[in-house]
Design an enzyme around this catalytic site. Structure first.
Site, PDB file in Angstrom:
ATOM      1  N   HIS A 250     -12.721  -9.597   0.510  1.00 33.10           N
ATOM      2  CA  HIS A 250     -13.549  -8.505  -0.006  1.00 33.10           C
ATOM      3  C   HIS A 250     -13.277  -7.157   0.651  1.00 33.10           C
ATOM      4  O   HIS A 250     -13.606  -6.120   0.084  1.00 33.10           O
ATOM      5  CB  HIS A 250     -15.037  -8.859   0.128  1.00 33.10           C
ATOM      6  CG  HIS A 250     -15.563  -8.778   1.528  1.00 33.10           C
ATOM      7  ND1 HIS A 250     -15.392  -9.779   2.452  1.00 33.10           N
ATOM      8  CD2 HIS A 250     -16.259  -7.794   2.165  1.00 33.10           C
ATOM      9  CE1 HIS A 250     -15.966  -9.436   3.596  1.00 33.10           C
ATOM     10  NE2 HIS A 250     -16.496  -8.233   3.457  1.00 33.10           N
TER      11      HIS A 250
ATOM     12  N   GLU B 228      -9.927  -1.936   0.742  1.00 32.95           N
ATOM     13  CA  GLU B 228     -10.444  -0.667   1.264  1.00 32.95           C
ATOM     14  C   GLU B 228     -10.151  -0.463   2.742  1.00 32.95           C
ATOM     15  O   GLU B 228     -10.188   0.664   3.231  1.00 32.95           O
ATOM     16  CB  GLU B 228     -11.949  -0.574   1.027  1.00 32.95           C
ATOM     17  CG  GLU B 228     -12.785  -1.590   1.779  1.00 32.95           C
ATOM     18  CD  GLU B 228     -14.267  -1.468   1.446  1.00 32.95           C
ATOM     19  OE1 GLU B 228     -15.042  -1.220   2.377  1.00 32.95           O
ATOM     20  OE2 GLU B 228     -14.637  -1.621   0.272  1.00 32.95           O
ATOM     21  N   ASP B 229      -9.845  -1.530   3.463  1.00 33.06           N
ATOM     22  CA  ASP B 229      -9.672  -1.403   4.911  1.00 33.06           C
ATOM     23  C   ASP B 229      -8.257  -1.710   5.405  1.00 33.06           C
ATOM     24  O   ASP B 229      -7.997  -1.645   6.599  1.00 33.06           O
ATOM     25  CB  ASP B 229     -10.650  -2.330   5.647  1.00 33.06           C
ATOM     26  CG  ASP B 229     -12.080  -1.831   5.555  1.00 33.06           C
ATOM     27  OD1 ASP B 229     -12.263  -0.623   5.311  1.00 33.06           O
ATOM     28  OD2 ASP B 229     -13.008  -2.635   5.707  1.00 33.06           O
TER      29      ASP B 229
ATOM     30  N   ASP C 128     -21.736 -10.716   2.322  1.00 35.78           N
ATOM     31  CA  ASP C 128     -21.187  -9.670   3.197  1.00 35.78           C
ATOM     32  C   ASP C 128     -22.304  -9.001   3.996  1.00 35.78           C
ATOM     33  O   ASP C 128     -22.220  -8.836   5.222  1.00 35.78           O
ATOM     34  CB  ASP C 128     -20.446  -8.646   2.336  1.00 35.78           C
ATOM     35  CG  ASP C 128     -19.993  -7.422   3.119  1.00 35.78           C
ATOM     36  OD1 ASP C 128     -19.631  -7.560   4.301  1.00 35.78           O
ATOM     37  OD2 ASP C 128     -19.993  -6.321   2.535  1.00 35.78           O
TER      38      ASP C 128
END
Length: 256
Positions: free
Chosen positions: A128, A132-133, A190
């Site tokens: 997940h 983005e990271d 999350d």
């Protein structure tokens, strides 16, 4: 590691003997040390603890498939692929408190698995944060685990992390408003682990631990509450919502 630190660690006195001229062609002193131009992994042992260095190296080995015994899901081809991608792309990343970042997606996947979700949802839990990271992109993800899993991940990926924190959180809430039930489950798991980490960090040290995160604690907690309320509205039957509520209540009690 700098030469001066190497000398301090030298229990055999080899550097001293070289300085006294008793040995010659000693690497790093009278003989040059040629640093690799394209190392697969680098750990700065003068700046990092032994535990952190070891974890980073183990993550690298795991991501390359050399330590399959550490794969949490050897029985599933999809989850094994997802674990390898997550391990490789989160390699070297560390969470607040010092644990390897990979511990977070593994925890998220564990929550989803314990709640009985299917492998594609658990795989999305493992992945997940990769879009983005890390340097992972959509094409790589779709090729490795399929468009269905990648689609779940995309629904809860923060598209632009350069905007202010508060705006990013509003955008995330907007995304959840139209997300699938599978994506809502991943988001819930999350947030459960994120809140658990905040609680553990605060209880294990002091409340100043909270200030190391982006956004004030009040802002973060308000956002967690907003996410909870939206998830509850979108899917009242979400099985792990009760665990989310419990974590919120524990946090409220600690910081009241």
């Amino acid at each position: 590691c700098p030469l001066a630190v190497c000398e301090k660690r030298d229990v055999k006195g080899m550097y001293r003997l070289e300085r006294e001229g008793k040995i010659h062609d000693f690497t790093g002193v009278s003989d040059p040390y040629e640093e690799p131009l394209n190392s697969e992994i680098v750990v700065d042992t003068d700046k990092m603890s032994i535990d952190i260095c070891a974890k980073i190296i183990l993550e690298c080995l795991e991501s390359k498939g050399f330590m399959e015994s550490n794969n949490p899901y050897p029985e599933s081809d999809l989850l094994t692929k997802s674990y390898r991608i997550a391990s490789r792309h989160h390699r070297g990343q560390v969470r607040k408190g010092g644990s390897p970042y990979i511990s977070h997606p593994i925890a998220v996947a564990k929550i989803l698995k314990s709640a009985g979700y299917a492998d594609p949802v658990i795989a999305a839990g493992l992945l997940h944060d990769v879009l983005e990271d890390t340097g992972c992109d959509r094409e790589e993800l779709e090729k490795a685990v399929g468009v269905d899993v990648a689609g779940i991940v995309l629904q809860i990926t923060e598209k632009d992390k350069t905007v202010p924190w508060a705006e990013r959180k509003r955008n995330y809430l907007d995304a959840l408003s139209g997300a699938s039930l599978e994506a809502l489950a991943v988001s819930c798991a999350d947030k459960i682990h994120n809140i658990s980490s905040l609680l553990e960090g605060a209880l294990g040290a002091d409340k100043s631990f909270i200030t190391s995160f982006s956004g004030t604690f009040e802002e973060k907690f308000k956002n967690y509450r907003q996410v909870y309320e939206l998830l509850k509205l979108r899917d009242p039957s979400l099985t792990i919502l009760s665990l989310y509520r419990k974590k919120l209540e524990q946090t409220e009690a600690l910081f009241a």
